[in-house]
Design an enzyme around this catalytic site. Structure first.
Site, PDB file in Angstrom:
ATOM      1  N   HIS A 132       0.854  -1.181   0.000  1.00 11.34           N
ATOM      2  CA  HIS A 132       0.000   0.000   0.000  1.00 11.34           C
ATOM      3  C   HIS A 132       0.893   1.235   0.000  1.00 11.34           C
ATOM      4  CE1 HIS A 132       0.966  -0.524   4.224  1.00 11.34           C
ATOM      5  NE2 HIS A 132       0.543   0.707   4.474  1.00 11.34           N
ATOM      6  N   HIS A 175       1.230   3.965   2.017  1.00  3.96           N
ATOM      7  CA  HIS A 175       1.624   4.757   3.162  1.00  3.96           C
ATOM      8  C   HIS A 175       3.130   4.946   3.091  1.00  3.96           C
ATOM      9  CE1 HIS A 175      -2.132   4.109   5.893  1.00  3.96           C
ATOM     10  NE2 HIS A 175      -2.139   5.296   5.318  1.00  3.96           N
ATOM     11  N   ASP A 184       5.720   4.794   4.951  1.00  2.00           N
ATOM     12  CA  ASP A 184       6.720   3.868   5.491  1.00  2.00           C
ATOM     13  C   ASP A 184       6.895   2.619   4.637  1.00  2.00           C
ATOM     14  OD1 ASP A 184       4.086   3.252   6.354  1.00  2.00           O
ATOM     15  OD2 ASP A 184       4.830   2.010   7.997  1.00  2.00           O
ATOM     16  N   HIS A 185       6.030   2.423   3.647  1.00  2.42           N
ATOM     17  CA  HIS A 185       6.104   1.215   2.825  1.00  2.42           C
ATOM     18  C   HIS A 185       6.623   1.462   1.414  1.00  2.42           C
ATOM     19  CE1 HIS A 185       4.022  -1.760   5.465  1.00  2.42           C
ATOM     20  NE2 HIS A 185       3.728  -0.626   6.068  1.00  2.42           N
ATOM     21  N   HIS A 203      -7.060  -2.499   5.653  1.00  6.83           N
ATOM     22  CA  HIS A 203      -6.255  -1.416   6.222  1.00  6.83           C
ATOM     23  C   HIS A 203      -7.040  -0.113   6.080  1.00  6.83           C
ATOM     24  CE1 HIS A 203      -2.716   0.312   7.859  1.00  6.83           C
ATOM     25  NE2 HIS A 203      -2.234   0.833   6.741  1.00  6.83           N
ATOM     26  N   ASP A 234       0.184  -4.313   5.889  1.00  4.79           N
ATOM     27  CA  ASP A 234      -0.571  -3.794   7.034  1.00  4.79           C
ATOM     28  C   ASP A 234      -2.036  -4.191   6.909  1.00  4.79           C
ATOM     29  OD1 ASP A 234       1.833  -2.630   7.522  1.00  4.79           O
ATOM     30  OD2 ASP A 234       1.104  -0.557   7.544  1.00  4.79           O
ATOM     31  N   HIS A 276       6.563  -5.708  11.315  1.00  5.25           N
ATOM     32  CA  HIS A 276       5.958  -4.373  11.370  1.00  5.25           C
ATOM     33  C   HIS A 276       5.703  -3.962  12.824  1.00  5.25           C
ATOM     34  CE1 HIS A 276       3.086  -1.042  10.591  1.00  5.25           C
ATOM     35  NE2 HIS A 276       3.725  -0.948   9.428  1.00  5.25           N
TER      36      HIS A 276
END
Length: 310
Positions: free
Chosen positions: A64, A66, A68-69, A141, A209, A267
């Site tokens: 996804h 976000h 941090d990914h 998510h 996530d 995670h």
């Protein structure tokens, strides 16, 4: 011949990095095919520390968008270009992937020297990538997000005595294995005519996530490895679920219901310095639970057990 499969945990944290814990990135090597699942900030440096060459990357799977990914993508893609890559690179991701990747490529004055094929994943779609298949699942998510299952293809073991008995030419065995049948001198030969049995392929599931989803145990059924979001411990479940994540206990429940062989926790929230609380939570439910550690590598054993052909 069965493939060599190695998992390298490049980053195991979530939301923000901390010393000794980088953001999400998992490399899975299937023989000479290198795959990357998520690409958190600093992933290219983690590759360098791991000894795994990112120049050999074939596929990147983003769960996804976000930060941090995927924020490691601009640097990684530009470094590949700087080092002279010419081979195509495939990047898979949920809806919006084309725009997000385009923005990553055009950030700054860099120029990409190779072709990038971006695939916007429709959940439930499978992708045939040669030695393995990628299956996908829409998880739960706060933004569109995909879980991925890398599944090695089953391998038919050839009985050379049967090959000799029917006089089938050895040089066409791979064609027979691939197509299931071959016509030769007006006669049709079937793979079952020379088969000893089937070796089941190995399976690795990466959830990204997600809150607990009822489809996950079936999606991860009999997996050799399940890498599951375990952001917090069970005492924090109302909050962790509200923000679109799972607790270690909930991940272990999915592993138990799915009959997986090993669960790797992944995670981790930056609030945890000591991860034992997460591990204890998971092990109460699923004893084959393990912590994933930065730069840790795990080789998945080859399956030598033959399943008879009905």
């Amino acid at each position: 011949m069965a493939s060599n499969i190695r998992i390298t945990f490049l980053g195991t944290g979530g939301s923000m990095p901390k010393p000794g814990r980088s953001l999400p990135a998992v490399a899975i090597q299937v023989d000479d095919i290198l795959n990357l699942f998520d690409c958190g900030e600093g992933t290219q440096k983690q590759f360098m520390k791991s000894g795994v060459s990112f120049m050999s990357l074939s596929n990147i799977f983003i769960s996804h968008f976000h930060a941090d990914h995927f924020l490691g993508l601009p640097g990684l893609l530009n470094s590949l270009s700087f080092m002279g890559r010419t081979e195509d690179l495939n990047i898979f991701g949920p809806v919006g992937a084309v725009n997000f990747i385009r923005n990553a490529i055009t950030l700054g004055y860099g120029r990409i020297s190779y072709n990038i094929n971006v695939v916007e994943v429709i959940p439930g779609t499978s992708y045939n990538l040669g030695k393995f298949t990628i299956r996908t699942l829409a998880n739960n998510h706060t933004v569109p997000s995909i879980s991925y299952s890398l599944e090695e293809k089953d391998l038919t073991k050839i009985d050379r005595k049967k090959v000799d008995e029917i006089g089938f030419p050895v040089y066409r065995l791979e064609e027979l294995r691939k197509n299931g049948k071959v016509e030769l001198n007006g006669k049709e030969y079937l793979l079952n005519d020379v088969a000893m049995g089937i070796k089941k392929g190995r399976k690795i599931v990466y959830t990204g996530d997600t809150r607990p989803v009822p489809e996950m145990p079936e999606f991860a059924k009999n997996a050799d490895v399940l890498i599951h979001d375990t952001t917090m411990d069970s005492s924090m479940e109302p909050m962790v679920n509200e923000y679109g994540h799972s607790s270690a206990r909930q991940a272990a429940e999915s592993a138990l219901k799915g009959g997986v062989k090993k669960l790797f926790l992944f995670h981790y929230s930056s609030r945890y310095n000591d991860l034992d609380i997460l591990l204890k939570d998971a092990k109460k439910v699923f004893p084959e639970s393990y912590l994933s550690h930065e730069l840790e590598q795990y080789d998945i054993e080859k399956n030598d057990r033959l399943i008879s052909i009905s």
